[in-house]
Design a protein around this motif. Structure first.
Motif, mmCIF file in Angstrom:
data_model
loop_
_atom_site.group_PDB
_atom_site.id
_atom_site.type_symbol
_atom_site.label_atom_id
_atom_site.label_comp_id
_atom_site.label_asym_id
_atom_site.label_seq_id
_atom_site.Cartn_x
_atom_site.Cartn_y
_atom_site.Cartn_z
ATOM 1 N N ILE A 89 54.773 -62.771 36.065
ATOM 2 C CA ILE A 89 53.964 -63.455 37.078
ATOM 3 C C ILE A 89 52.555 -63.696 36.529
ATOM 4 O O ILE A 89 51.994 -62.864 35.808
ATOM 5 C CB ILE A 89 53.943 -62.643 38.396
ATOM 6 C CG1 ILE A 89 53.340 -63.474 39.527
ATOM 7 C CG2 ILE A 89 53.212 -61.316 38.224
ATOM 8 C CD1 ILE A 89 53.576 -62.883 40.901
ATOM 9 N N ASP A 90 52.001 -64.841 36.868
ATOM 10 C CA ASP A 90 50.659 -65.200 36.426
ATOM 11 C C ASP A 90 49.626 -64.566 37.364
ATOM 12 O O ASP A 90 49.945 -64.198 38.503
ATOM 13 C CB ASP A 90 50.526 -66.725 36.423
ATOM 14 C CG ASP A 90 49.341 -67.199 35.611
ATOM 15 O OD1 ASP A 90 49.058 -66.575 34.573
ATOM 16 O OD2 ASP A 90 48.683 -68.174 36.036
ATOM 17 N N THR A 91 48.382 -64.459 36.910
ATOM 18 C CA THR A 91 47.349 -63.775 37.703
ATOM 19 C C THR A 91 47.064 -64.483 39.022
ATOM 20 O O THR A 91 46.876 -63.823 40.045
ATOM 21 C CB THR A 91 46.039 -63.654 36.904
ATOM 22 O OG1 THR A 91 45.671 -64.951 36.435
ATOM 23 C CG2 THR A 91 46.198 -62.696 35.743
ATOM 24 N N ASN A 92 47.038 -65.820 39.023
ATOM 25 C CA ASN A 92 46.764 -66.546 40.275
ATOM 26 C C ASN A 92 47.908 -66.377 41.271
ATOM 27 O O ASN A 92 47.660 -66.246 42.478
ATOM 28 C CB ASN A 92 46.532 -68.028 39.988
ATOM 29 C CG ASN A 92 45.213 -68.265 39.288
ATOM 30 O OD1 ASN A 92 44.250 -67.536 39.530
ATOM 31 N ND2 ASN A 92 45.167 -69.259 38.415
ATOM 32 N N ASP A 93 49.130 -66.386 40.766
ATOM 33 C CA ASP A 93 50.276 -66.156 41.649
ATOM 34 C C ASP A 93 50.215 -64.745 42.230
ATOM 35 O O ASP A 93 50.489 -64.538 43.418
ATOM 36 C CB ASP A 93 51.590 -66.341 40.884
ATOM 37 C CG ASP A 93 51.787 -67.779 40.420
ATOM 38 O OD1 ASP A 93 51.206 -68.686 41.048
ATOM 39 O OD2 ASP A 93 52.520 -67.979 39.430
ATOM 40 N N LEU A 94 49.831 -63.787 41.393
ATOM 41 C CA LEU A 94 49.710 -62.403 41.842
ATOM 42 C C LEU A 94 48.629 -62.279 42.920
ATOM 43 O O LEU A 94 48.820 -61.594 43.922
ATOM 44 C CB LEU A 94 49.391 -61.482 40.657
ATOM 45 C CG LEU A 94 49.412 -59.984 40.936
ATOM 46 C CD1 LEU A 94 50.803 -59.541 41.356
ATOM 47 C CD2 LEU A 94 48.956 -59.202 39.727
ATOM 48 N N ASN A 95 47.505 -62.985 42.725
ATOM 49 C CA ASN A 95 46.426 -62.953 43.725
ATOM 50 C C ASN A 95 46.892 -63.528 45.059
ATOM 51 O O ASN A 95 46.515 -63.034 46.128
ATOM 52 C CB ASN A 95 45.205 -63.711 43.210
ATOM 53 C CG ASN A 95 44.512 -62.971 42.095
ATOM 54 O OD1 ASN A 95 44.662 -61.760 41.952
ATOM 55 N ND2 ASN A 95 43.757 -63.683 41.272
ATOM 56 N N THR A 96 47.705 -64.590 45.013
ATOM 57 C CA THR A 96 48.243 -65.178 46.239
ATOM 58 C C THR A 96 49.122 -64.171 46.966
ATOM 59 O O THR A 96 49.028 -64.017 48.192
ATOM 60 C CB THR A 96 49.065 -66.444 45.903
ATOM 61 O OG1 THR A 96 48.241 -67.339 45.175
ATOM 62 C CG2 THR A 96 49.554 -67.125 47.162
ATOM 63 N N ILE A 98 48.933 -60.927 46.694
ATOM 64 C CA ILE A 98 48.056 -59.852 47.172
ATOM 65 C C ILE A 98 47.409 -60.240 48.495
ATOM 66 O O ILE A 98 47.334 -59.437 49.431
ATOM 67 C CB ILE A 98 46.994 -59.501 46.108
ATOM 68 C CG1 ILE A 98 47.664 -58.769 44.933
ATOM 69 C CG2 ILE A 98 45.879 -58.648 46.690
ATOM 70 C CD1 ILE A 98 46.786 -58.615 43.707
ATOM 71 N N ASN A 99 46.966 -61.513 48.601
ATOM 72 C CA ASN A 99 46.363 -61.989 49.854
ATOM 73 C C ASN A 99 47.372 -61.971 50.993
ATOM 74 O O ASN A 99 47.030 -61.628 52.132
ATOM 75 C CB ASN A 99 45.783 -63.388 49.673
ATOM 76 C CG ASN A 99 44.549 -63.386 48.796
ATOM 77 O OD1 ASN A 99 43.867 -62.367 48.674
ATOM 78 N ND2 ASN A 99 44.262 -64.517 48.161
ATOM 79 N N LYS A 137 46.465 -51.064 43.344
ATOM 80 C CA LYS A 137 45.035 -50.841 43.141
ATOM 81 C C LYS A 137 44.203 -51.915 43.853
ATOM 82 O O LYS A 137 43.161 -51.631 44.432
ATOM 83 C CB LYS A 137 44.718 -50.857 41.642
ATOM 84 C CG LYS A 137 43.613 -49.896 41.236
ATOM 85 C CD LYS A 137 43.412 -49.890 39.737
ATOM 86 C CE LYS A 137 44.574 -49.183 39.062
ATOM 87 N NZ LYS A 137 44.573 -49.310 37.606
ATOM 88 N N SER A 138 44.698 -53.153 43.837
ATOM 89 C CA SER A 138 43.925 -54.258 44.421
ATOM 90 C C SER A 138 43.920 -54.238 45.953
ATOM 91 O O SER A 138 43.023 -54.801 46.573
ATOM 92 C CB SER A 138 44.433 -55.599 43.914
ATOM 93 O OG SER A 138 45.781 -55.750 44.246
#
Length: 164
Positions: A89-96, A98-99, A137-138
């Protein structure tokens, strides 16, 4: 049980105004209820002696139903929302993701985070565990890890719940 259905030898009686009238025979309690023009209702049948109250039975039943309805309204079921991730998974996908998890947690739901391995990805599962650790963690400011990451078949799962 109301009126003639009460067959106990003696009962603890509570008057229509809520005052304790003491322990007396059920016949005497029935007579007092009839004098007041109300019903004799058994409130606590398991007590020794059973507790009866002089009330208007229709009004009593209505109040009981209303209280139950109010209690059901305040109940909330906790749902488990699942978020699926993959090892690459890419970081932006992971951030989505997480949100989305933050949104679910703020609503009071539990979140099941699943890291699915397909094909040969299973050979590198040890290097992919950090994705779930970073995820936890996030969201650690609003969530706590209920179950640590654990392998179940071809997927690694962890559970998060809202901090109290």
């Amino acid at each position: 049980m109301i009126n003639e259905q009460i067959r106990d030898r003696e009962v603890r009686l509570i008057g229509a105004d809520g005052a304790q009238l003491g322990i007396m025979s059920s016949r005497e309690a029935m007579r007092l209820a009839e004098e007041a023009g109300l019903d004799l209702v058994k409130i606590a049948p398991t007590a020794k002696p059973p507790v009866c109250k002089i009330v208007d039975y229709g009004k009593f039943k209505y109040e009981q139903v209303r209280k139950e309805k109010e209690a059901r309204k305040k109940q909330r079921t906790i749902e488990i929302k699942e978020i699926r991730l993959s090892p690459n998974i890419d970081t932006n996908d992971l951030n989505t993701k997480i949100n989305a998890a933050r949104k679910f947690l703020s609503k009071g739901d539990k979140v099941k985070v699943t890291l699915r391995f397909r094909g040969r990805e299973i050979a590198h599962m040890n290097s992919s565990k950090h994705i779930l650790d970073d995820f936890a963690k996030s969201v650690s400011d609003i969530a706590v890890m209920e179950k640590a990451p654990k392998m179940e078949g071809r997927s690694m799962t962890m559970f998060l719940t809202e901090k109290r």
